[in-house]
Design an enzyme around this catalytic site. Structure first.
Site, PDB file in Angstrom:
ATOM      1  CD  GLU A  59      -2.534   0.969   3.333  1.00 58.07           C
ATOM      2  OE1 GLU A  59      -1.565   0.289   3.937  1.00 58.07           O
ATOM      3  OE2 GLU A  59      -3.436   1.479   3.146  1.00 58.07           O
ATOM      4  CE  LYS A 130      -6.978   0.606   4.269  1.00 53.63           C
ATOM      5  NZ  LYS A 130      -6.273   1.425   5.040  1.00 53.63           N
ATOM      6  CB  CYS A 163      -4.110  -2.241   4.371  1.00 45.65           C
ATOM      7  SG  CYS A 163      -2.514  -2.347   5.815  1.00 45.65           S
TER       8      CYS A 163
HETATM    9  C1  ACM Z   1      -3.940   0.544   7.016  1.00 42.32           C
HETATM   10  O1  ACM Z   1      -5.078  -0.070   6.652  1.00 42.32           O
HETATM   11  N1  ACM Z   1      -2.894   0.269   6.808  1.00 42.32           N
HETATM   12  C2  ACM Z   1      -3.427  -0.603   9.087  1.00 42.32           C
END
Ligand code: ACM
Length: 286
Positions: A59, A130, A163
């Site tokens: 990420e 995301k 993530c």
């Molecule tokens: C995250 O979502 N970077 C912990």
């Protein structure tokens, strides 16, 4: 000079070789915050040195993670696919004939997203933004507005999540229901749970997952020290960890897998994980 990453190659067993395997990989990096050129070129150089069909990067691999202000996000976020990072990834994917998944801070119509790009030998393929933002990400990024999508990359179908999406089983579930064989999972993990949790995500959906995490520490904000836990991994549909990286060094993990294994959703002769779902009992919860 940057240290050479450890590169591990693990092949299929002779029984597995009878089927059609593809080589999939992650690169566990240590980005320098704000130094996009160094972070990107470090990765591009490695792409040319590996032999794989699919490579997943962490990420926000090009910028680093801990933004201090929206102004800073605005300075570092890029257009996808016209920005510098996307263009460099597309060039490398075309030259090397490889599919790449990478986390990038995206600027789109005056908003910022924590996004993931998919590119391949023919260029740009797709974006995932995301959905489940973690902690201070909520201060700078808008929650994602893209569906969980599945893409055909030849011998495999892949989906992307980023993530913290791991904590929401719906993300992996939807990708699996839409036909993903492999979940590509760019990450910047700071909590300890995800590497073990992904075993369950894979088992409950009978899919492969490639979690590409980073290592190192960022403390750009006083008293907010973030230590990224590494432990990038490739997990099989039966929950087996095919490869797990260290917690403290740059590493490229490459595994040969047969993506078709993920299409068999039977766990016993009488249990198919999708057929056995009792959807009528789940409905009121959604
Ligand atoms: C995250 O979502 N970077 C912990």
């Amino acid at each position: 000079m940057a240290k050479k990453p450890f590169i591990a190659n693990r092949g299929l067993s002779s029984r597995e070789k009878a089927s059609h395997g593809i080589r999939v990989a992650f690169f566990q990096t240590t980005p320098i915050f704000g130094n996009i050129k160094t972070n990107v070129e470090n990765v591009i150089a490695k792409i040319y040195s590996i032999d794989a069909h699919l490579l997943v990067l962490p990420e926000l691999f090009n910028t680093g993670y801990q933004f201090k202000s929206e102004k800073e996000v605005s300075r570092l976020a890029e257009d996808i696919p016209k920005g510098y990072t996307s263009r460099r990834l597309i060039e490398a994917a075309k030259m090397k004939k490889i599919f790449l998944v990478a986390g990038i801070a995206e600027k789109y119509r005056g908003k910022f997203y924590n996004s993931s790009i998919l590119v391949g030998p023919k260029g740009f393929i797709g974006i995932y933004r995301k959905a489940h933002l973690f902690w201070n990400e909520k201060r700078f990024f808008s929650p994602g507005n893209t569906p969980f999508e599945v893409y055909n990359i030849g011998p495999a179908k892949i989906g992307m999540m980023i993530c913290f999406d791991w904590l929401f089983p719906e993300a992996a579930r939807i990708l699996a229901i839409k036909g993903a064989d492999i979940i590509c999972h760019p990450s910047n993990l700071v909590l300890p749970h995800c590497p073990q949790a992904m075993i369950t995500r894979c088992l409950e959906n009978r899919v492969f997952a490639i979690t590409a995490n980073r290592i190192g520490i960022e403390e750009r904000i006083k008293k907010q020290r973030l230590r990224f836990i590494g432990q990038s991994e490739i997990v099989a549909p039966n929950g087996k960890i095919l490869y797990r990286a260290s917690g403290n060094r740059e590493e490229i993990g490459i595994i040969e897998i047969d993506p078709k294994v993920a299409r068999d959703k039977n766990i016993t002769s009488l249990n198919n994980i999708f057929v056995d779902r009792r959807k009528k009992f789940y409905k009121p919860l959604i």
